[in-house]
Design a protein around this motif. Structure first.
Motif, PDB file in Angstrom:
ATOM      1  N   PRO A 269      44.164 -51.860 -25.481  1.00 44.04           N
ATOM      2  CA  PRO A 269      43.244 -52.767 -25.021  1.00 44.04           C
ATOM      3  C   PRO A 269      41.922 -51.479 -24.878  1.00 44.04           C
ATOM      4  O   PRO A 269      42.104 -50.467 -24.703  1.00 44.04           O
ATOM      5  CB  PRO A 269      43.917 -52.662 -23.420  1.00 44.04           C
ATOM      6  N   SER A 270      40.871 -51.802 -24.335  1.00 45.83           N
ATOM      7  CA  SER A 270      39.548 -50.678 -23.864  1.00 45.83           C
ATOM      8  C   SER A 270      40.291 -49.562 -23.125  1.00 45.83           C
ATOM      9  O   SER A 270      39.573 -48.372 -23.137  1.00 45.83           O
ATOM     10  CB  SER A 270      38.517 -50.936 -23.662  1.00 45.83           C
ATOM     11  N   ASP A 271      40.698 -49.703 -22.147  1.00 42.21           N
ATOM     12  CA  ASP A 271      40.762 -48.799 -21.164  1.00 42.21           C
ATOM     13  C   ASP A 271      42.533 -47.962 -21.303  1.00 42.21           C
ATOM     14  O   ASP A 271      43.104 -47.138 -20.604  1.00 42.21           O
ATOM     15  CB  ASP A 271      41.248 -49.920 -20.250  1.00 42.21           C
TER      16      ASP A 271
ATOM     17  N   ILE B 112      44.173 -42.492 -24.478  1.00 41.04           N
ATOM     18  CA  ILE B 112      44.078 -41.828 -25.770  1.00 41.04           C
ATOM     19  C   ILE B 112      44.191 -40.639 -25.932  1.00 41.04           C
ATOM     20  O   ILE B 112      43.426 -39.886 -24.855  1.00 41.04           O
ATOM     21  CB  ILE B 112      43.154 -42.667 -27.128  1.00 41.04           C
ATOM     22  N   TYR B 113      44.748 -39.424 -26.663  1.00 41.22           N
ATOM     23  CA  TYR B 113      44.787 -37.737 -26.394  1.00 41.22           C
ATOM     24  C   TYR B 113      44.422 -37.634 -27.600  1.00 41.22           C
ATOM     25  O   TYR B 113      45.189 -38.437 -28.989  1.00 41.22           O
ATOM     26  CB  TYR B 113      45.804 -37.483 -25.669  1.00 41.22           C
TER      27      TYR B 113
ATOM     28  N   MET C   1      34.232 -46.930 -27.715  1.00 44.93           N
ATOM     29  CA  MET C   1      35.119 -48.217 -27.779  1.00 44.93           C
ATOM     30  C   MET C   1      36.847 -47.650 -27.068  1.00 44.93           C
ATOM     31  O   MET C   1      37.376 -48.847 -26.425  1.00 44.93           O
ATOM     32  CB  MET C   1      36.181 -49.045 -28.953  1.00 44.93           C
ATOM     33  N   TYR C   2      36.617 -46.620 -26.772  1.00 46.56           N
ATOM     34  CA  TYR C   2      37.614 -45.802 -25.906  1.00 46.56           C
ATOM     35  C   TYR C   2      37.484 -44.992 -24.964  1.00 46.56           C
ATOM     36  O   TYR C   2      37.452 -44.009 -25.031  1.00 46.56           O
ATOM     37  CB  TYR C   2      38.816 -45.842 -26.730  1.00 46.56           C
ATOM     38  N   PRO C   3      36.709 -45.727 -23.684  1.00 50.49           N
ATOM     39  CA  PRO C   3      36.130 -44.107 -22.957  1.00 50.49           C
ATOM     40  C   PRO C   3      37.191 -43.764 -22.670  1.00 50.49           C
ATOM     41  O   PRO C   3      36.631 -41.952 -22.336  1.00 50.49           O
ATOM     42  CB  PRO C   3      35.585 -44.840 -22.488  1.00 50.49           C
ATOM     43  N   ASN C   4      38.476 -43.895 -22.487  1.00 49.75           N
ATOM     44  CA  ASN C   4      39.706 -43.211 -21.746  1.00 49.75           C
ATOM     45  C   ASN C   4      40.203 -41.862 -23.108  1.00 49.75           C
ATOM     46  O   ASN C   4      41.992 -42.138 -23.057  1.00 49.75           O
ATOM     47  CB  ASN C   4      41.011 -43.987 -21.304  1.00 49.75           C
ATOM     48  N   THR C   5      38.751 -41.650 -23.837  1.00 54.81           N
ATOM     49  CA  THR C   5      39.672 -40.811 -24.298  1.00 54.81           C
ATOM     50  C   THR C   5      39.813 -38.993 -24.329  1.00 54.81           C
ATOM     51  O   THR C   5      38.279 -38.396 -23.897  1.00 54.81           O
ATOM     52  CB  THR C   5      39.153 -41.196 -26.015  1.00 54.81           C
ATOM     53  N   PHE C   6      40.699 -38.955 -25.023  1.00 51.26           N
ATOM     54  CA  PHE C   6      40.896 -37.346 -24.293  1.00 51.26           C
ATOM     55  C   PHE C   6      40.434 -36.387 -24.749  1.00 51.26           C
ATOM     56  O   PHE C   6      41.587 -36.219 -26.290  1.00 51.26           O
ATOM     57  CB  PHE C   6      41.431 -37.143 -22.947  1.00 51.26           C
ATOM     58  N   THR C   7      40.843 -34.940 -24.861  1.00 56.66           N
ATOM     59  CA  THR C   7      41.781 -33.784 -25.709  1.00 56.66           C
ATOM     60  C   THR C   7      41.669 -32.634 -24.680  1.00 56.66           C
ATOM     61  O   THR C   7      41.308 -33.030 -23.403  1.00 56.66           O
ATOM     62  CB  THR C   7      40.186 -32.949 -26.542  1.00 56.66           C
TER      63      THR C   7
END
Length: 550
Positions: free
Chosen positions: A381-383, A386-387, A405-411
């Motif tokens: 799902p879109s929430d 993701i790292y 598409m995936y706003p909860n994407t982190f580095t």
């Protein structure tokens, strides 16, 4: 008259409480019974309104305490039953206890509960729950302990000293050093802590102690390979014999290997040597305390909202794109910059590359947009948290197509503060070590290109219990995406085909088998089974060619 009026008042009072949604022990008659008892034995108190109110309050407090004790006992019973069942389901000697299984069950239960409260007619779909489901790995366990027949280095005089420079990025150096340990054992040589590559693409000046826990490295290997910090002073006048790794060489007191790569064969190696390679890779080569603690802190932050997270090895980086000649979705100026870089790196032998053909053959790293469309089709799902396990994503748009598409994407840069990252900023291999920890510990790992990081992480996850690892079929996937973009496939058709295509690419156990050449077979560190993983049912290696891959 007084008694009758009191009883009539009791029932009326209980009815009012029930109408207000307040029940004492589920039956208003208990109130009347209690007050009848009070009237009989304490008539003077009953006639006093103040005391009557106090009696009611005491009754309410008593009932509340009873309910609290009841629920506490029930919860304690459930916890005891849970702990008992958990002990019964553990693997041999604690190996391969499904570390994340309870987390997935908890998340699924919470999601189902929340959905039922907000919309009881629309529970969480099974597809959502399956996205975090782990492969069946109950019949497998780690088997890397040495045997009694393995001879200790203490029992034999050393044949000389082995020095080496580990070349490449972090993961290439890790596998190279693990092989170096096995080579030192085979040569009966004393191994000096390896030096690290400072001349690679990243020009990282980190030394062995800056990244790895060097004391642990020596301690774990102490009974098998003699490892020392540096050459003894009495040998400082001897010039080491420098050579690249070769099969045969003359005898020398001090040998210095100019690079390590990963020089041992994947298959056909003695079982004791394979186990030693794994002990070096997964037990001896741990990161130092500074890196280990901060890596675990990043993992905790990703799980702070109680949800699982996905680690994505997005190898859409400048060096890899230049090396492979891939330029899909890039501008003309970016393509030219990559071409110039490729021609300027002397040890990259292939210079003229058709990027379009490379992509259709599945030889290119997936773009951020391709990855987003792939994850959507796989049911994430879109929430989803993701790292990104990678350096700087190359291209004008960067990871924007994925974040759209995936706003909860982190580095590591967005998950940590500037102050926290300051000690690591100038050292790409130390940053890669942080990413390595987050990737190995992730609930799902997805790699979009078969580089050294992808091999090392997926192998480590297999060793730790076949944690879910998704390997996109790039050759077929780019064809499906192109057909979707051209309107030849509907989203439903595309999603179905992607799911079907990847049913057997989720990290389930299968044995590594020999290929026609070492370049065409699966890498030992990408799949240490057989060698370092055994199966409970037969206690020996697989030999079924039908189950082999790679």
């Amino acid at each position: 008259m007084t008694r009758r009026r009191l009883l009539e008042y009791d029932h009326e009072d209980a009815a009012k409480l029930a109408a207000a949604g307040i029940f004492i022990d589920g039956d208003a008659k208990h109130v009347a019974s209690f007050r009848r008892h009070v009237h009989r034995h304490f008539p003077d108190i009953v006639r006093r309104p103040g005391c009557y109110v106090i009696g009611c309050l005491l009754l309410l407090a008593f009932s509340t305490i009873s309910l609290f004790v009841k629920f506490t006992l029930l919860n304690s019973f459930d916890e005891m039953r849970f702990m008992h069942n958990d002990k019964k389901t553990g693997g041999p000697s604690g190996n391969f206890i499904p570390r994340q299984k309870l987390l997935y069950q908890s998340n699924a239960a919470l999601a189902q509960s929340a959905s039922a409260k907000t919309n009881p007619h629309n529970p969480v779909p099974a597809k959502f729950l399956e996205t975090w489901e782990q492969p069946d790995r109950q019949n497998y366990y780690k088997c890397i302990n040495g045997t009694k027949n393995d001879q200790s280095w203490i029992e034999i005089e050393t044949n000389g000293y082995l020095l080496a420079r580990a070349n490449g990025g972090l993961n290439q150096m890790k596998t190279g050093i693990s092989d170096l340990v096995a080579i030192a054992k085979l040569m009966n040589a004393t191994l000096v802590l390896p030096s690290l590559d400072h001349r690679s693409f990243w020009t990282d000046t980190s030394e062995f102690k800056d990244i790895f826990n060097w004391k642990n490295f020596i301690q774990v290997l102490r009974d098998e390979v003699h490892v020392i910090e540096s050459l003894p002073l009495e040998l400082s006048h001897i010039k080491p014999f420098e050579t690249a790794p070769v099969s045969w060489s003359k005898q020398h007191k001090i040998l210095n290997l100019t690079h390590t790569d990963s020089r041992l064969a994947n298959n056909g190696v003695a079982e004791s040597t394979q186990k030693l390679r794994c002990r070096a890779m997964y037990r001896a080569l741990t990161f130092n305390t500074k890196i280990e603690q901060f890596g675990n802190k990043l993992v905790a932050r990703l799980r702070s909202d109680g949800k699982p997270y996905l680690a994505l090895h997005l190898r859409y980086e400048k060096d890899m794109l230049a090396f492979t000649g891939c330029s899909h979705s890039l501008t003309e100026a970016e393509d030219e910059e990559l071409t110039t870089l490729r021609f300027n790196v002397r040890h990259w032998k292939v210079k003229d590359i058709n990027g379009t053909q490379q992509r259709l053959l599945g030889e290119c790293p997936m773009t951020p947009r391709e990855v987003a469309i792939f994850l959507q089709a796989m049911g994430y799902p879109s929430d989803t948290n993701i790292y990104i396990v990678a350096g700087n994503i190359y291209s004008e748009s960067g990871i924007k197509p994925l974040k759209a598409m995936y706003p909860n994407t982190f580095t590591h840069s967005s998950l940590a503060t500037e102050e926290e990252l300051e000690p690591f900023k100038q050292y790409q291999n130390q940053l890669a070590a942080l990413d390595y920890i987050v990737a190995v510990e992730s609930d799902v790992f997805v790699y979009t290109y078969d580089g050294n990081m992808a091999k090392a992480v997926q192998g480590h996850r297999r060793f730790e219990g076949f944690r879910k690892t998704i390997s996109p079929d790039r050759t077929n996937l780019v064809d499906l995406i192109d057909r979707l973009d051209a309107g030849a496939l509907s989203w439903e058709e595309y999603s179905y085909k992607v799911m079907e295509l990847h049913k057997e690419r989720m990290g389930s156990p299968y044995p590594r088998c020999p290929g026609k050449s070492s370049k065409l077979e699966e890498n030992f560190y990408a799949n240490p089974y057989p060698g370092c993983i055994c199966r409970k049912s037969d206690g020996k290696k697989h030999s079924s060619k039908k189950e082999c891959r790679g």
